[in-house]
Design an enzyme around this catalytic site. Structure first.
Site, PDB file in Angstrom:
ATOM      1  CE  LYS A 206     -19.526  -8.205  27.400  1.00  0.00           C
ATOM      2  NZ  LYS A 206     -19.957  -7.223  28.381  1.00  0.00           N
TER       3      LYS A 206
ATOM      4  CG  HIS B 136     -16.914  -1.920  19.749  1.00  0.00           C
ATOM      5  ND1 HIS B 136     -17.291  -0.604  19.704  1.00  0.00           N
ATOM      6  CD2 HIS B 136     -17.530  -2.461  20.821  1.00  0.00           C
ATOM      7  CE1 HIS B 136     -18.124  -0.379  20.686  1.00  0.00           C
ATOM      8  NE2 HIS B 136     -18.276  -1.476  21.388  1.00  0.00           N
TER       9      HIS B 136
ATOM     10  CG  HIS C 255     -14.389   0.506  23.479  1.00  0.00           C
ATOM     11  ND1 HIS C 255     -14.753  -0.771  23.184  1.00  0.00           N
ATOM     12  CD2 HIS C 255     -14.940   0.786  24.679  1.00  0.00           C
ATOM     13  CE1 HIS C 255     -15.486  -1.251  24.163  1.00  0.00           C
ATOM     14  NE2 HIS C 255     -15.621  -0.322  25.076  1.00  0.00           N
TER      15      HIS C 255
END
Ligand code: ARG
Length: 572
Positions: free
Chosen positions: A127, A130, A133
């Protein structure tokens, strides 16, 4: 360094028999308004026991302690004893402490070597890493540095989201439509596209769901082919994450994530059952926490597979058994508040008396000005792109400003990435905030570039003074503090004095922004001093003293930035 508050408490305790020095210590205030002194002691509470009006008590104390060399002035104002520390003694003491302790200045040993776990970052494999995070990563890294500075032995854990049914889907998609080169070239974007493709296809071909479930079961049972693919996805994703960690200067001691606990689960399911906590509900197993207002926590699904919370229970016990932590800190978004409340409640019900040593440190959401954060619309902003853009823009600004640097690439990196980190740590962590490029890179605002620029200014003053003069200033005992009693020098020294306390408070509250704000204050205060005073004067003693203060400010800024995980450029 003299602990003035403590010395004052002792002094006042000699005057008041009814209170201990500790009690007095807790009553001493630091007035907001400098006109009320550096420290103030309110006498209201003493009226009853001493049977005297508070102003009279304050007068008595003021008269009795006034003669002490620590004070420039002691006044009684109404019920308060206002104490003004002798500037010369104070500044001399602070400067000498910073010059002696250097990198160590601000650190302490309140932790006494006790082990603290800080878990942060913890992205999900395959994942995107982005911009959301970045918060856990940067806040967690700073908490790690702060706890280390407080004398704790910190274990840094990245609890990777590397397990779950989505891996069945990903492997399934890879087998149908995948391609090895793409995964190697751009692991996360590619794996993510498989995941999306799977969901699209599964709408018209529901049998894909069964296939994915079967694959996941095989993975759970350790079938070599599935494990190998999963391992490969994990490795490739980690390579990509590592690139970002490297840019940010972030490290971990362990990457044990969810998959690490996959085979440790039966023990806990059994334990929950034996302790009478597990209830069956439509074939699944749950712990009912309604009594505590925390709903119901799903422990195993009807097919027997475990969940996120089950793995967190296993992880907590594993960490206690492996590290015997004093504190176990989780830096995770506030969206997971309920999860962590349920989890601590379950650990408590299981009878683990260390459950309350586990701390969830939540933080708010970040969004972008133009709304591009929304994952729902498929417009994910990758952290790596944000960092690269910050470096690029900084390079442009540096060129435009004609800033002198020996290595523009290195400086642009330090400042650009530092700006993103600093911005992240500027607000109270729990607040939601909007990411704005203009604010992040504003060299005049309360930003990373501003603080780094101030640091470089300190460095430049010292360069201009020359090595010989600096060497003299480094000799703490040669510093004549009588030259440092001007208002701006004194205010700067006050802020330097407070740094160790600020770091302790930031640790107690798990709040790096307390440090961030304090170094902004130090930078502003230094710039005032720089503006008000002529530093490279002819009088040698005066110059040495002033350079010693510059050196102290520089050291404090660098030590503070280090706690945020930032570099300090010597030139910019
Ligand atoms: N991987 C999770 C996510 O990105 C965060 C993990 C948090 N840590 C934990 N021990 N539950 O949402």
């Amino acid at each position: 360094m003299v602990n003035f508050k403590e010395e004052i408490s002792k002094l006042i305790a000699e005057q008041i028999q009814d209170l201990t020095a500790e009690e007095i210590l807790s009553m001493i205030e630091v007035p907001q308004d400098a006109k009320m002194g550096d420290y103030a002691f309110p006498c209201f509470k003493l009226a009853k026991t001493l049977r005297k009006a508070p102003p009279l008590i304050a007068r008595g104390i003021a008269d009795a302690i006034r003669g002490n060399a620590m004070f420039e002035k002691v006044e009684q104002v109404n019920a308060y004893v206002n104490m003004f520390i002798s500037r010369e003694e104070f500044v001399g003491d602070v400067v000498s402490a910073v010059l002696t302790e250097k990198e160590e200045y601000g650190k302490s040993n309140v932790g006494g070597g006790k082990t603290v776990i800080v878990e942060y970052s913890s992205p999900n494999i395959a994942k995107p890493f982005h911009i959301g995070h970045i918060r856990s990563t940067v806040i967690g890294n700073s908490i790690n540095k702060i706890y280390s500075a407080l004398g704790y032995n910190v274990i840094r854990i990245n609890h990777l989201g590397d397990y779950g049914t989505q891996f069945g889907k990903m492997i399934c998609a890879y087998r149908h439509w995948g391609n090895k080169e793409d995964v190697i070239n751009e692991p996360i974007k590619t794996l993510l596209s498989y995941y999306t493709k799977f969901h699209e296809e599964a709408e018209s071909h529901p049998e894909l769901n069964d296939e994915a479930r079967e694959i996941f079961t095989k993975l759970e049972h350790g079938e070599p082919e599935e494990v190998e693919l999963w391992q490969w996805f994990r490795d490739e994703s980690l390579k990509e994450f590592s690139r970002v960690y490297k840019m940010l200067g972030i490290e971990f001691d362990s990457y044990n994530g969810e998959s690490f606990y996959s085979d440790k689960m039966p023990r806990f399911v059994k334990e929950l059952e034996e302790k009478g906590l597990l209830e069956e509900s439509q074939g699944a197993h749950v712990v009912n926490l309604e009594k505590y207002g925390l709903g119901v926590a799903l422990i195993t699904k009807s097919d027997g597979s475990t969940l996120y919370i089950t793995r967190d229970i296993a992880a907590a016990v594993y960490r206690k058994e492996t590290y015997d932590f004093y504190k176990n800190i989780y830096v995770v978004a506030s969206q997971q508040n309920l999860h962590f409340q349920q989890w601590i409640q379950i650990l408590e019900l299981m009878g683990y008396e260390w459950a309350r040593d586990c701390v969830h440190v939540p933080f708010g959401l970040v969004s972008l000005e133009d709304g591009t954060m929304s994952t729902r619309h498929g417009r994910v902003v990758f952290l790596e792109d944000v960092l690269n853009r910050a470096v690029e823009q900084t390079r442009e600004i540096i060129k435009e400003k004609g800033v002198a640097t020996d290595n523009i690439d290195e400086t642009a990196k330090q400042v650009g990435i530092g700006a993103v980190i600093f911005n992240e740590l500027s607000n109270n962590r729990i607040k939601d905030y909007v990411f704005s490029w203009d604010k992040v890179l504003d060299f005049n605002g309360e930003t990373g570039p501003y603080v780094q620029y101030t640091y470089a200014r300190c460095a430049s003053v010292l360069r201009n003074a020359g090595a010989e003069a600096v060497a003299k200033a480094e000799q703490a005992d040669a510093v004549k503090a009588s030259y440092l009693t001007g208002e701006s020098a004194f205010q700067l020294a006050r802020l330097l004095y407070k740094l160790p306390e600020v770091i302790r408070e930031a640790g107690e509250k798990y709040e790096p922004s307390i440090v961030t704000r304090h170094i902004v204050d130090i930078a502003q205060s230094f710039n005032r001093f720089y503006h008000d005073e002529h530093i490279l004067v002819d009088n040698e003693e005066e110059k040495t003293a002033k350079l010693a203060l510059v050196l102290s400010a520089k050291t404090a800024i660098r030590n503070g930035l280090a706690l945020l995980g930032m570099d300090a450029p010597e030139r910019m």
